[in-house]
Design an enzyme around this catalytic site. Sequence first.
Site, PDB file in Angstrom:
ATOM      1  N   GLN A 137      -5.144  14.625 -18.135  1.00  8.46           N
ATOM      2  CA  GLN A 137      -6.368  14.520 -17.339  1.00  8.46           C
ATOM      3  C   GLN A 137      -6.565  15.785 -16.516  1.00  8.46           C
ATOM      4  O   GLN A 137      -5.680  16.157 -15.736  1.00  8.46           O
ATOM      5  CB  GLN A 137      -6.239  13.307 -16.401  1.00  8.46           C
ATOM      6  CG  GLN A 137      -7.400  13.126 -15.437  1.00  8.46           C
ATOM      7  CD  GLN A 137      -7.048  12.173 -14.305  1.00  8.46           C
ATOM      8  OE1 GLN A 137      -5.882  12.069 -13.912  1.00  8.46           O
ATOM      9  NE2 GLN A 137      -8.041  11.480 -13.781  1.00  8.46           N
ATOM     10  N   GLY A 138      -7.717  16.447 -16.656  1.00 14.64           N
ATOM     11  CA  GLY A 138      -8.014  17.651 -15.889  1.00 14.64           C
ATOM     12  C   GLY A 138      -9.075  17.372 -14.835  1.00 14.64           C
ATOM     13  O   GLY A 138     -10.260  17.675 -15.014  1.00 14.64           O
ATOM     14  N   SER A 140      -8.069  17.186 -10.822  1.00 17.92           N
ATOM     15  CA  SER A 140      -7.723  17.893  -9.588  1.00 17.92           C
ATOM     16  C   SER A 140      -7.583  19.398  -9.817  1.00 17.92           C
ATOM     17  O   SER A 140      -7.243  19.841 -10.916  1.00 17.92           O
ATOM     18  CB  SER A 140      -6.387  17.376  -9.034  1.00 17.92           C
ATOM     19  OG  SER A 140      -6.518  16.044  -8.627  1.00 17.92           O
ATOM     20  N   GLU A 258      -8.174   3.851 -13.995  1.00 17.28           N
ATOM     21  CA  GLU A 258      -6.895   4.397 -13.529  1.00 17.28           C
ATOM     22  C   GLU A 258      -6.330   3.544 -12.404  1.00 17.28           C
ATOM     23  O   GLU A 258      -5.123   3.368 -12.283  1.00 17.28           O
ATOM     24  CB  GLU A 258      -7.099   5.848 -13.049  1.00 17.28           C
ATOM     25  CG  GLU A 258      -5.815   6.485 -12.534  1.00 17.28           C
ATOM     26  CD  GLU A 258      -5.972   7.946 -12.161  1.00 17.28           C
ATOM     27  OE1 GLU A 258      -7.122   8.402 -11.993  1.00 17.28           O
ATOM     28  OE2 GLU A 258      -4.948   8.629 -12.064  1.00 17.28           O
ATOM     29  N   GLU A 396      -5.181   6.733   1.561  1.00 20.80           N
ATOM     30  CA  GLU A 396      -6.231   6.882   2.587  1.00 20.80           C
ATOM     31  C   GLU A 396      -7.615   6.785   1.933  1.00 20.80           C
ATOM     32  O   GLU A 396      -8.524   6.122   2.464  1.00 20.80           O
ATOM     33  CB  GLU A 396      -6.071   8.222   3.309  1.00 20.80           C
ATOM     34  CG  GLU A 396      -4.841   8.314   4.211  1.00 20.80           C
ATOM     35  CD  GLU A 396      -3.502   8.345   3.465  1.00 20.80           C
ATOM     36  OE1 GLU A 396      -3.474   8.790   2.300  1.00 20.80           O
ATOM     37  OE2 GLU A 396      -2.493   7.906   4.040  1.00 20.80           O
TER      38      GLU A 396
END
Lengths: 412, 383
Positions: A137-138, A140, A258, A396
């Site tokens: 997965q690209g 971040s 996810e 968070e």
Amino acid sequence: MTSPPEPKSEPRTEHDEFREYCRAWLRDNRPPPAPVRLPQHPIETMTRAQLDYLQAWQRRCYDAGLVGADYPVEYGGRGHKGFQRIANEEMNRARTPFLVNMVGLGMAAPTIYHHAQEELKRELLPPLLSGEQIWCQGFSEPGSGSDLASVQASLTPDPSAPGDYLLNGHKVWTSLAHFAQWMILLVRTSREHKHKGLSYYVVPVEGHRGVTVRPLIKMTGEAGFNEVIFEDTPVKDAWRLGATGEGWSVAMTTLLHERGAGPLVTPAGGVGSEGLAHNVRGLVTLAREQRRNGRPAAEDPQLRARIAALAIRERGMLENAKRARSGALVEHPMRLPLQVKLASTELAQDLAAAALEVEGPAASLYLSDERAPVGGQWALAYMNSFGATIAAGTSEIQRNILGERVLGLPKS
Amino acid sequence: MSRPNYGFDDDCALFRDSARKFLSTHAGLDGLRRATALDPEPTRMPTAWPSEDAWQAAHELGFVAAAVPEAQGGLQLPRAALVALAEELGKHAFPSATESTLSVALLARRALEEHADSAAAAALFERLGEGARATLAVCNADGDWEHESGVRHTLAGQQRTLSGSAHFVQDAGQSEWFVVRSQGPSGVELLLVPGSASGLRRQRDGIVDLTREQGTLHFDGVVVSDSGVLLGGDALLTAAMPDVWLLLAADMVGASEWLLQTTVEYAKVRTQFDRAIGSFQGVKHPLVNAMMAIDRAKSLVYAAADALDQGADDALLLAHMAKAQAAEAAAFTSSRAVQLHGGIGFTWESDVHFFFKRNKHSELLFGDAAYHHARIAALLLDT
């Protein structure tokens, strides 16, 4: 005259039959022990030997109908409804090895299924489900973490291929990229708008021009995730999922799945490294074996209260999942699904922290010391647990999402 | 195996709908304020008791009959319906003897299951069918129902003569029947005592919770014959406790949900620093934590209800978990509701205190979270 009511005997359903089939198949087809130490989690797969073993296992599960059972036949599935959850439960119960292609199964597959062109679905989904093609997965980037919509990797028109593009940018925390054939990619196609300037593509990784995969080493000493650099990497427009500029909403499908809150049940089940039951049962076993103040740790009143509290959280999560399927007993359809990621990762962290306390000073021993309790796996698990409370939207961010989408509070 | 929807079927949904309809007309906060909160002076006894009309209406809607076997003229719905009702009662902080009476009905049901000829249980069901209220009088002065009893009796022929006191009796002033735990010469017995018994004195407790009524029963020569014995003694009481815990837990789930939603609404409209306070993570994140604590409790309550219906092996474990988790959710949600409302949440004028007080009361009755944690640990670690 007042004996307790007999539970109504329900006729055997196809779900009951499938469960029996899974149970028998997993009993008869348990793989030989791994020739190498397995990691605790699929995304920590480091070596080719680990990959080969796990890929072979996923293939066998796929051939047996335990992976992709709910996907349509034309995309390599079996076209059932509600079968995958049963297969997952039985794989967990059998404690067989986990499914290695987890980024593909959990994130890429549902996104491709919901947003790709027909031809692309037929091409990509079968080898993904079988585990033949590994996905990463690209999303971040070094400058885009919690603020995901700020990604800077970008596409520009390819002068040598009209209609297609060149990709430049830098992705990080890319689990499994060192083995991957394909990547799901969130990329900037316009600098005019933040969210509306994003598009979503699938791109080849292994052997593709201008792609460099560099391993990153985690605090545990393990590899498993990477940074990926793209330099004028060719990207075909046919690899786009959703419209140009709609990448953010496509990415929401990925993130929802996810986090365990999507409509498609991810094929997932089984365990990693031998010997660690990373749950309350494992903690109970440990507390009976370890000693503290001259007595079994299981007799320590503070630890007993702590184990009870963890047991409540673990069982509460399990029952939340059941209640989420009981429409009359839920207030808001996303209220329970959106809690899954936050609750499970924080529980895993607190379980491991409690285990280290049960071990006492022996928790200082790591994988390198054969005298470490449970092979040093709880120390490893504790450190690894932070990967899970940070990745896929930090705890968070999860609390913001729950506060805003479920409780309806204004944006932070 | 748990049933789909934890046994909460269409009949349960209809039952809950009728309870909701009833509560939305009979249990508004204005009424609650008028009935219970006109006089804030803390040194005076609370003034108002629940209205007889509301109890009659609840009786007619089958609030208690839902727990009574069909053979005894009841509906015997799955326990999921009973906890759903308790959840609604909590959500409205409704003052009534419903949960006490349900607890007794479920205990009597167990008594009949074990001893089909139990005359005391049959008699009790007859009274309940007529709209009587009943409650457990089983705690000693420590709030303990498992060790030394505060009530003792001597035995002469068929006649037991009771002395001593039962404490923390819910709905003591309004109940027509009491199930009394009494220590006799041949062990502990559960005795069915009418409120009109000679030698029985009820003393009202001055309690914090404005939405409930509680008292102490003093026994001075109360006579109970064999026909008033609920066979089974402490074994029966122990077996019946999970139902008591679940009803209290469900009440806390409902009351906590009211506190959560009310505080969320306040956080959306109250502005400071030119922003709604709900946009601050210091406000938002505790509210999410409260929601998750409530949800865990609610799931465990329904799971335990289903497990009890089915006689599942882990029913006791689940019931302990439900009460412990509901108590923790109630404590956290109540404290955050007052804190996040700011100054207004600390006043008599705000409705938050009704639910805050009811939750604190429920938390402490029949074992607090620490009690149940200890039992859970014993089940997990010592077996």
